[in-house]
Design a protein around this motif. Sequence first.
Motif, PDB file in Angstrom:
ATOM      1  N   THR A 418       0.831  -1.198   0.000  1.00 23.04           N
ATOM      2  CA  THR A 418       0.000   0.000   0.000  1.00 23.04           C
ATOM      3  C   THR A 418       0.866   1.250   0.000  1.00 23.04           C
ATOM      4  O   THR A 418       1.995   1.236   0.490  1.00 23.04           O
ATOM      5  N   SER A 419       0.303   2.316  -0.563  1.00 22.24           N
ATOM      6  CA  SER A 419       0.942   3.630  -0.491  1.00 22.24           C
ATOM      7  C   SER A 419       0.156   4.552   0.431  1.00 22.24           C
ATOM      8  O   SER A 419       0.460   5.745   0.508  1.00 22.24           O
ATOM      9  N   ASP A 420      -0.827   4.019   1.103  1.00 25.42           N
ATOM     10  CA  ASP A 420      -1.687   4.791   1.997  1.00 25.42           C
ATOM     11  C   ASP A 420      -1.292   4.503   3.439  1.00 25.42           C
ATOM     12  O   ASP A 420      -1.441   3.370   3.916  1.00 25.42           O
ATOM     13  N   LEU A 421      -0.805   5.504   4.128  1.00 27.38           N
ATOM     14  CA  LEU A 421      -0.335   5.333   5.496  1.00 27.38           C
ATOM     15  C   LEU A 421      -1.452   4.850   6.412  1.00 27.38           C
ATOM     16  O   LEU A 421      -1.215   4.037   7.321  1.00 27.38           O
ATOM     17  N   LEU A 422      -2.664   5.319   6.202  1.00 27.97           N
ATOM     18  CA  LEU A 422      -3.778   4.901   7.041  1.00 27.97           C
ATOM     19  C   LEU A 422      -4.070   3.412   6.853  1.00 27.97           C
ATOM     20  O   LEU A 422      -4.330   2.687   7.822  1.00 27.97           O
TER      21      LEU A 422
END
Length: 466
Positions: A418-422
Amino acid sequence: MNGKLLYAVPIAGLIGSFLFQTDIVSSQTFQSTSRAHDPGVRGGDPGAGDPIPGLTPGQLAFFNAGKEEFEEAEGVAEGLGPTMNLDSCGGCHAQPAVGGTSPAVNPQVAFARQLGANNKVPPFISANGPVREARFVKNPDGTPDGGVHALFTITGRTDAAGCRLAQPDFERQLANHNVIFRIPTPVFGAGLIEQIPDTAILANQASGAAQKRELGIRGRPNFAISGRTISGQANNNGNDGTVARFGWKAQNKSLLLFSGEAYNVEMGITNELFQTERDETPSCQFAKVPNNTTNTEAATPLEAISAIEKFAFFQRFLAPPMQSPDKPGGSHSIGRGRTLFTSIGCALCHTPMMRTGNSTVAALRHRIVNLYSDLLIHDMGPGLADGVSQGQAGPREFRTAPLWGLGQRIFFLHDGRTSDLLVAIQQHHSGSNRDGEGSEANRIIMNFNSLTENQKQDILNFLRSL
């Protein structure tokens, strides 16, 4: 050069476990009703890639020589191959500066056909995806594998005439759910990490024992088993009794070992630590073995030392990344996020600070290290399990990833899923604590999910400021 991603371990239910609440999110200039979100890769000056302050002129010369070697693309005449994942360290460790991690454009795609090579790009490699290495979980007979299976060969290259090798059958292994991935771990500040005494790591492990026990945190050191040697002292290096600390599973003891292994495994270049070719097909050998060694006839130390020693010096003298005081979200949001990060329990594993010992290098001696890691391995549950054991790190265990520099990383988790920290935060939660199969981070993520959206945003802003 640091999961089962889509193919090895199902992660169903993780995304659905997001507990979003509608709240008022404040910034420096406005208020709006919004859910917490990853602010994205922090722009501006990388704040990384430079030498650590305080080096002597001689040490700086070693740093610069190491950096040049680290960035250099190797050819077959220098020992590249016969199998490999890329032709340079700098290609993998490029974001946001040399020494970092996967860049926005994956160099493996162009490399696959370089100089006429006839490699097929595996389906898990894409131009806008992370640099990856592939490991197989099991051998054909069902015994544990876990080793790196190189993506490419030198077959077809104009500098490798006569070599004929086949790539691994990744499609079949993917269909058998037998492939896991790793992305490069950043090496910023690695010399400071190398100089943290074992006593500091073990003292930090013992601190806050009651709170850790209540939250189900059971981190422990890893050690690398050499030749299946079993140490009398559990969780320490199998021969010298000391704690290992580099790599996704803290499987490597030192930067020199980390460098030598990467040179051989990722580029196929043998050296004085790893002297044997990984593929010894006679028609694919174009350089003497080991491919890179100490030059005993050199006139100066810099000319004498081998490439892996230069790699190690570059990493050892590479400064840690700089934190932004006010981006993203402003200094007040970042400050609140830092406080919340500790209060909900994240800092119990992502230890904000340790200290180095009495290093022979003055620039590394008795220094504060704001790494945000305890350097221990933790059971991360079935959602992040990769089925691979390294040293005493089992199939579900990973080193607490240092968070410094996180603000400018593009891809997260050991496999870059993923590139989404959340999303990365939420995927720390998997399995059930009731049946003993849960991630050590489960209760921490529950604490995070109980926060208001404003508070979550403060934590995300803090993390992206690092």
